[in-house]
Design an enzyme around this catalytic site. Structure first.
Site, short mmCIF file in Angstrom:
data_model
loop_
_atom_site.label_atom_id
_atom_site.label_comp_id
_atom_site.label_asym_id
_atom_site.label_seq_id
_atom_site.Cartn_x
_atom_site.Cartn_y
_atom_site.Cartn_z
N CYS A 131 3.92 27.50 64.44
CA CYS A 131 4.50 27.96 65.84
C CYS A 131 6.00 27.22 65.92
O CYS A 131 6.72 27.35 65.38
CB CYS A 131 3.66 27.61 66.87
SG CYS A 131 2.13 28.41 66.85
N ASP A 186 4.58 39.09 68.14
CA ASP A 186 5.03 37.95 68.59
C ASP A 186 6.31 38.02 69.17
O ASP A 186 7.40 38.37 68.87
CB ASP A 186 5.34 37.28 67.42
CG ASP A 186 5.67 35.68 67.75
OD1 ASP A 186 6.20 35.25 68.72
OD2 ASP A 186 5.86 34.78 66.71
N HIS A 218 0.86 35.59 67.36
CA HIS A 218 1.64 34.32 67.45
C HIS A 218 0.28 33.32 67.57
O HIS A 218 -0.37 33.26 68.40
CB HIS A 218 2.54 34.38 68.62
CG HIS A 218 3.34 32.83 68.61
ND1 HIS A 218 4.35 32.44 67.91
CD2 HIS A 218 2.98 31.66 69.35
CE1 HIS A 218 4.66 31.28 68.16
NE2 HIS A 218 3.67 30.80 68.78
#
Length: 250
Positions: A131, A186, A218
């Site tokens: 991330c 995402d 995500h």
């Protein structure tokens, strides 16, 4: 391999961190694991142990160390609509505080700490980031191309933005190899943004691989979140160890 908790000196104070290493032998290559927005917690300790078991010394620094040591992380808030906004409201300012200059300064300290470990082999390290950690891992190799041989970024968000200091704009400094494992679902890294990233990498002559994981959301590697995807996570391990083996063992 259960990591230990260590303190890493940085120019802005001590950063708490996990340190995982093989049980014996060495020297081993050094790997930094850059966390996601939810801080140090058992899932990241587990991931560090998995990497260490393959013959690496792994440091997982608290990237938010300026806000204090890592406290208990209540991951259940991610699945609770009434609490999710509060969680992101709390971590948002800490993410924003990680400017390119801050990431460069911190990374130098993390690399120094790794290099000083008696069982770490001399030479460049690698980074795997998740991330926001993936985005900051790219910042790190751009700032320290001579000290970082490879970066793997998984479900990294906001790698391509309209800002003048967007992370993708600095890839011309990279001399090592990059891997991107994008989440198919995402909003922070869309197909259009992926295309811009790849075009920029091609223009800069960077050695890289950029792959989209079909159906993955995500955060797909984080088993303590609702976004976890077991199949995508296994693919991530294969890609990561392939990169590390090529980088350090030819």
């Amino acid at each position: 391999m259960q990591p230990t908790i260590v303190d890493v000196p940085t120019p802005d104070g001590m950063a708490d961190a996990y340190l995982a290493r093989p049980d014996s032998g060495g020297p081993f290559p050094g790997v930094l694991l850059f966390m996601d927005a939810f801080g140090l917690r058992p899932r990241l300790a587990e991931m560090a142990g998995t990497i260490a078991a393959r013959g690496y010394v792994v440091l997982v620094p608290n990237l938010f160390h300026r806000a204090g040591r890592t406290g208990p992380v209540d991951m259940s808030a991610l699945a609770d609509d009434s609490r999710r906004a509060e969680l992101f409201g709390r971590v948002g300012p800490m993410i924003a505080a990680l400017t390119p200059e801050t990431v460069a300064r911190d990374t130098a300290a993390y690399l120094d700490f790794l290099a000083a470990q008696p069982d770490v082999a001399p030479g460049p390290a690698a980074i795997t980031g998740y991330c926001m950690g993936g985005t900051n891992a790219l910042r790190a190799i751009e700032a320290h191309p001579d000290r970082i041989a490879a970066v793997a970024a998984f479900h990294a968000g906001r790698v391509v933005t309209d800002a003048p200091d967007s992370p993708h704009l600095g890839v011309g400094a990279v001399t090592g190899e990059l891997y991107f494992g994008h989440a198919d679902q995402d909003a922070s890294m869309t197909a259009e943004q992926i295309a811009v990233l790849e075009k920029t990498l091609d223009a800069a002559g960077v050695t890289y691989r950029s792959e989209v994981y079909p159906g993955a959301h995500h955060g797909y590697t984080q088993a303590d979140t609702p976004m976890y995807d077991e199949q995508a996570t296994e693919r991530h391990w294969e890609a990561l160890f392939d990169l590390l083996e090529r980088t350090f063992r030819g």
